[in-house]
Write a protein that holds these residues in place. Structure first.
Motif, mmCIF file in Angstrom:
data_model
loop_
_atom_site.group_PDB
_atom_site.id
_atom_site.type_symbol
_atom_site.label_atom_id
_atom_site.label_comp_id
_atom_site.label_asym_id
_atom_site.label_seq_id
_atom_site.Cartn_x
_atom_site.Cartn_y
_atom_site.Cartn_z
ATOM 1 N N ASN A 26 2.972 -17.903 -21.549
ATOM 2 C CA ASN A 26 3.935 -16.832 -21.769
ATOM 3 C C ASN A 26 3.192 -15.552 -22.114
ATOM 4 O O ASN A 26 1.955 -15.561 -22.257
ATOM 5 N N THR A 92 10.300 -11.686 -25.876
ATOM 6 C CA THR A 92 11.086 -10.698 -25.131
ATOM 7 C C THR A 92 10.929 -9.265 -25.633
ATOM 8 O O THR A 92 11.257 -8.329 -24.904
ATOM 9 N N SER A 158 16.721 -13.501 -17.367
ATOM 10 C CA SER A 158 15.649 -12.820 -18.084
ATOM 11 C C SER A 158 16.181 -11.984 -19.239
ATOM 12 O O SER A 158 15.567 -11.921 -20.304
ATOM 13 N N ALA A 188 9.999 -15.880 -18.328
ATOM 14 C CA ALA A 188 9.786 -14.778 -19.264
ATOM 15 C C ALA A 188 9.909 -15.221 -20.712
ATOM 16 O O ALA A 188 9.355 -14.581 -21.606
ATOM 17 N N THR A 337 9.776 -7.841 -19.775
ATOM 18 C CA THR A 337 8.510 -8.281 -19.201
ATOM 19 C C THR A 337 7.806 -7.082 -18.583
ATOM 20 O O THR A 337 8.427 -6.061 -18.275
ATOM 21 N N ARG A 368 4.688 -1.950 -20.657
ATOM 22 C CA ARG A 368 5.853 -2.807 -20.893
ATOM 23 C C ARG A 368 6.911 -2.042 -21.664
ATOM 24 O O ARG A 368 7.711 -2.606 -22.399
#
Length: 508
Positions: A26, A92, A158, A188, A337, A368
């Motif tokens: 991850n 996240t 997601s 994700a 992501t 990001r």
């Protein structure tokens, strides 16, 4: 990072945690990365076969037993609440308050479906008693009831790691209907998916449900998703994601030797029509509310109101100024992501390249992160550039300046299918709004007066769906209790002895 929970990185198949030969990591916003097993078609095959084995027993469980099972899943999720929040925020970048609220929604919809199936109205039970003496022909005894369709595949989303993923609305409604579920976890947030799967597994054991009633296969490759929708034992698919990915899976479902329904929630720009009386009285307030909705969660909501349509003139000028100021004051946010951030940057570039588009607030995207962007365009140029009607997943807003009410209606007519359409209106706008309503209700699953569409209430009357490309099946919803209908089919029993008829089909 995980508040005492360390992911083991395996798949849950029929009650057993199973590893694989290949792994992926991850990409947490903070803390060390963790390794997870890649799913394979072999994992999918084992999960689907277990689901089919479980189906005959699970479909015959009582509504009370399934309701208790759903409530136990919610209880087990709540027990793991702190760990879920810690893992979810790390994977996240969503704030803890957002994850806690989403967990509450997830548990709430599980309990809502428990209440819904206890009530029994969803069964649409019907009974036409036999009329043996009817002339010219007798009528047979007919009993009809909704029955579960079989194993269901669910794809984790997601942007909602809890409410639209492992134990989200698709899973809750399928389990409520009496259908086993095989979930493909989203890569994700694999750790978040794993801990929720662990909660469901605990509920399966506590309620003595068949082990194959729920399986969880980690994502990571397209091959896994393709194997899942093409597996001959899968009877329907629930999906929330991109138009491109969803359409590819939809086509695979349609091309199977036995086609199956694909319930995909795909893309929407969720247009907001700004009526003149409302603009004259509260243009600044509407602008600030729009930007707040547009930037909520870094714009990563399927109901994000990406386009507003207003009549050109001084009130629109005031709206533009207020919206631009509000957007300048909104800082950058972490996206789910790096891939989503990259796609957002491409969407910004494509918008800026369209003819007639003027940048009002423009920010460069980070690795990001994303800051909001606002553009404006004339009604003529919007109609001439179909690319401006495509969703940009992120905090990008487009103001369309229509020449007059007729062009506003023309823009409404040119729209593709939407999840939502919104009217910002006051009493003086009723006449114009009446002219738009027959258009808008054909375009969207939910039509709002005032407010903004971001945030979808989980309730009996909610519709979260709409004409393509908002969803692949306009007759259904993925939010609210009517979502259960996706995983049921009507069966009629003619002159059948009561001993052979499901208990739910028998008159009270």
């Amino acid at each position: 990072m995980t508040d005492g929970y360390k992911a083991h990185g395996k798949h849950l198949i029929a009650g057993e945690w199973v590893a694989g030969s290949e792994n992926f990591e991850n990409a947490p916003v903070e803390g060390a990365a963790q390794r997870f097993s890649h799913g394979t078609p072999a994992h999918v095959d084992a999960a689907c076969k277990a689901a089919e084995t479980a189906f005959l027993a699970y479909a015959e469980t009582s509504r009370e037993a399934r309701a208790t099972f759903l409530e136990k899943i919610a209880e087990e999720i709540d027990v793991r609440g702190a760990q879920i929040t810690a893992i979810g925020t790390a994977e996240t970048g969503l704030p803890a308050a957002r994850l806690e609220g989403e967990r509450g929604r997830t548990c709430g919809q599980l309990r809502l479906f428990a209440s819904h199936i206890r009530d029994g109205a969803y069964l649409d039970q019907r009974h036409d008693e036999a009329l043996p003496d009817r002339a010219p022909l007798p009528r047979p005894d007919l009993k009809m009831v909704q029955r579960p369709i079989g194993p269901v595949a669910v794809f984790g989303a997601s942007n909602f790691p809890l409410a639209f993923s492992t134990a989200g609305g698709d899973t809750a409604s399928a389990l409520a209907a009496g259908c086993p579920v095989v979930v493909k976890g989203h890569p994700a947030h694999p750790g978040t998916g794993e801990i929720i799967a662990d909660a469901i597994s605990a509920a399966v054991q506590a309620c003595n449900m068949p082990a194959g009633v729920f399986s969880f296969v980690q994502g990571g490759t397209l091959e896994v998703g393709q194997a899942l929708v093409q597996h001959p034992l899968i009877c329907a698919v629930g999906f929330t994601g991109s138009l491109r990915g969803g359409r590819a899976l939809y086509d695979l479902c349609a091309a199977r030797p036995v086609p199956i329904p694909f319930f995909g929630e795909l893309g929407s720009i969720n247009p907001v029509f700004l009526m003149p009386a409302a603009m004259a009285s509260r243009a600044q307030q509407i602008a600030e509310g729009w930007v707040a909705s547009l930037t909520m969660g870094a714009g990563q909501f399927c109901t994000n109101p990406g386009v507003v349509i207003a009549l050109d003139g001084p009130d629109c000028d005031l709206f533009v100024q207020a919206a631009s100021k509000a957007m300048e004051n909104a800082g950058p946010q972490t996206m789910l992501t790096s891939g989503i951030a990259e796609a957002y940057a491409k969407g910004v570039a494509q918008t800026e390249a369209e003819n007639g588009v003027e940048a009002l607030v423009s920010h460069a995207a980070g690795d990001r992160s994303a800051a909001g962007n606002i553009y404006q365009v004339s009604g003529d140029d919007f109609l001439a550039n179909p690319g401006l009607s495509h969703e940009v997943f992120g905090p990008l807003g487009l103001i369309v300046r229509a020449d007059n009410a007729e062009q506003m209606a023309e823009i409404a007519s040119a729209l593709e299918g939407q999840l939502t359409c919104t009217l910002q209106m006051d009493d003086g706008d009723v006449s114009q709004a009446q002219g738009l309503m027959p258009i808008l209700e054909r375009k969207a699953g939910r039509v709002l007066a005032n407010g903004f569409p971001t945030g979808v209430e989980v309730a009996e009357a909610m519709v979260h769906g709409g004409p393509y490309p908002a969803s692949t099946n306009f007759g259904h919803t993925s939010v609210g209790t009517m979502a259960i209908r996706r995983f049921l089919r009507p069966v009629c029993y003619q002159n059948m002895p009561d001993s052979l008829v499901p208990a739910d089909a028998l008159p009270d």
